[in-house]
Motif scaffolding. Structure first.
Motif, mmCIF file in Angstrom:
data_model
loop_
_atom_site.group_PDB
_atom_site.id
_atom_site.type_symbol
_atom_site.label_atom_id
_atom_site.label_comp_id
_atom_site.label_asym_id
_atom_site.label_seq_id
_atom_site.Cartn_x
_atom_site.Cartn_y
_atom_site.Cartn_z
ATOM 1 N N TYR A 35 -3.188 10.007 1.237
ATOM 2 C CA TYR A 35 -2.091 10.189 2.170
ATOM 3 C C TYR A 35 -0.929 9.302 1.747
ATOM 4 C CZ TYR A 35 -4.896 12.672 5.688
ATOM 5 O OH TYR A 35 -5.669 13.595 6.351
ATOM 6 N N GLN A 37 2.627 7.390 3.317
ATOM 7 C CA GLN A 37 3.274 6.964 4.555
ATOM 8 C C GLN A 37 4.574 6.259 4.216
ATOM 9 O OE1 GLN A 37 1.315 3.891 6.941
ATOM 10 N NE2 GLN A 37 1.866 5.005 8.821
ATOM 11 N N GLY A 42 5.973 8.944 8.842
ATOM 12 C CA GLY A 42 4.567 8.816 9.183
ATOM 13 C C GLY A 42 3.663 9.242 8.037
ATOM 14 N N LEU A 43 2.400 9.430 8.332
ATOM 15 C CA LEU A 43 1.389 9.770 7.326
ATOM 16 C C LEU A 43 1.428 11.247 6.981
ATOM 17 C CD1 LEU A 43 -1.628 7.708 8.570
ATOM 18 C CD2 LEU A 43 -0.962 7.855 6.187
#
Lengths: 112, 116
Positions: A35, A37, A42-43
Motif C-alpha cells: 500500500y 500512503q 490516505g492509503l
C-alpha cells in the motif's frame, strides 16, 4: 503487533531512478499486499501477491515474494516526484484473508 | 464513484471527553474495518464488520472503545473517555467479500484525533 518490517525506514532518490523497498515477515502468509500512503490521499492499494506466486508486475511496479526467506520487495522504476509517499507491506495469514497486518512502512522521497 | 468517506477529518478534544468518528463505506461493500494508526507506524486493525456483525473485535479495547454498524452500511467508532494515548489517526476501510476471500481494501482519508 506488527508482522512485517520494511527496510529501509527512509529512502531518498532522484527523479528517474529506481526505488527498492523490502519487507520481511515472521510467520507463514496467505498473501502479501503493498500500500502507498501520502498525506493528501490516505492509503491506496498497489498490488497483491499470493503465497504461491513469486513475481508480479503492475505498470512501473514490480513485486517479488520469497516465502523461504519470508521476504518481499517492491521495485518502483523510473520514479517520479508524485511517488513520494510512505509504502507499507501488509500480510494476511491463517484462516483469514481479510485481516491485514501492516509493517511500519518505508518513507520514500523522490526529489525533482 | 465516491470512495470511503470519513468525518470529521480532524478532532481535538481534552482528555476524559467522549469522541465519535463516522464512516460511510463504498456502496455495496459488505465488509468494513476500523484501523488505528499511530505516528510512524502502520495501521492496526481494531474491528471488522461483515454486514452489521462484528466478526473480529479482538483488538478493540472494549473498556473505552465501542463501535456499531447499524443496517450494515455506515459505522461509528466511539471512545469514552478519551485518554492522551488515544491521539492517532483512525482509518476506516471497506471491501467486497468474494468467494475466494481475497479482496482489496479501500481506505478513507482518516480522522486525526488529538487528545490534550
Amino acid at each position: 503487533s506488527q508482522q512485517g518490517e520494511e527496510d529501509p525506514q527512509a529512502l531518498s532518490i532522484q527523479e528517474g531512478e529506481n526505488a527498492t523497498m523490502n519487507c520481511s515477515y515472521k510467520t507463514s502468509i496467505n498473501n502479501l499486499q503493498w500500500y502507498r500512503q501520502n498525506s493528501g490521499r490516505g492509503l491506496v492499494h498497489l498490488i497483491l501477491i499470493r503465497s504461491n506466486e513469486r513475481e508480479k508486475h503492475s505498470g512501473r511496479l514490480r513485486v517479488t515474494l520469497d516465502t523461504s526467506k519470508k521476504s518481499s520487495s517492491l521495485l518502483i522504476t523510473a520514479s517520479r516526484a508524485a511517488d513520494t509517499a510512505s509504502y507499507f507491506c501488509a500480510t494476511s495469514r491463517g484462516g483469514s484473508n481479510y485481516k491485514l497486518t501492516f509493517g511500519k512502512g518505508t518513507l520514500l522521497t523522490v526529489n525533482p | 464513484e465516491a470512495g470511503v468517506v470519513q468525518s470529521p477529518r480532524y478532532k481535538i478534544i481534552e482528555k476524559k471527553q467522549p469522541v465519535a468518528f463516522w464512516c460511510n463505506p463504498i456502496s455495496g461493500h459488505n465488509t468494513l474495518y476500523w484501523y488505528l494508526q499511530n505516528l510512524g507506524q502502520g495501521p492496526e486493525l481494531l474491528i471488522r464488520y461483515e454486514n452489521e456483525e462484528a466478526v473480529d473485535d479482538s483488538q478493540l479495547p472494549k473498556d473505552r472503545f465501542s463501535a456499531e454498524r447499524l443496517k450494515g452500511v455506515d459505522s461509528t467508532l466511539k471512545i469514552q473517555p478519551a485518554e492522551l494515548g488515544d491521539s492517532a489517526v483512525y482509518l476506516c476501510a471497506s471491501s467486497l467479500a468474494t468467494s475466494r476471500g481475497l479482496s482489496e481494501q479501500f481506505f478513507g482519508p482518516g480522522t486525526r484525533l488529538t487528545v490534550l
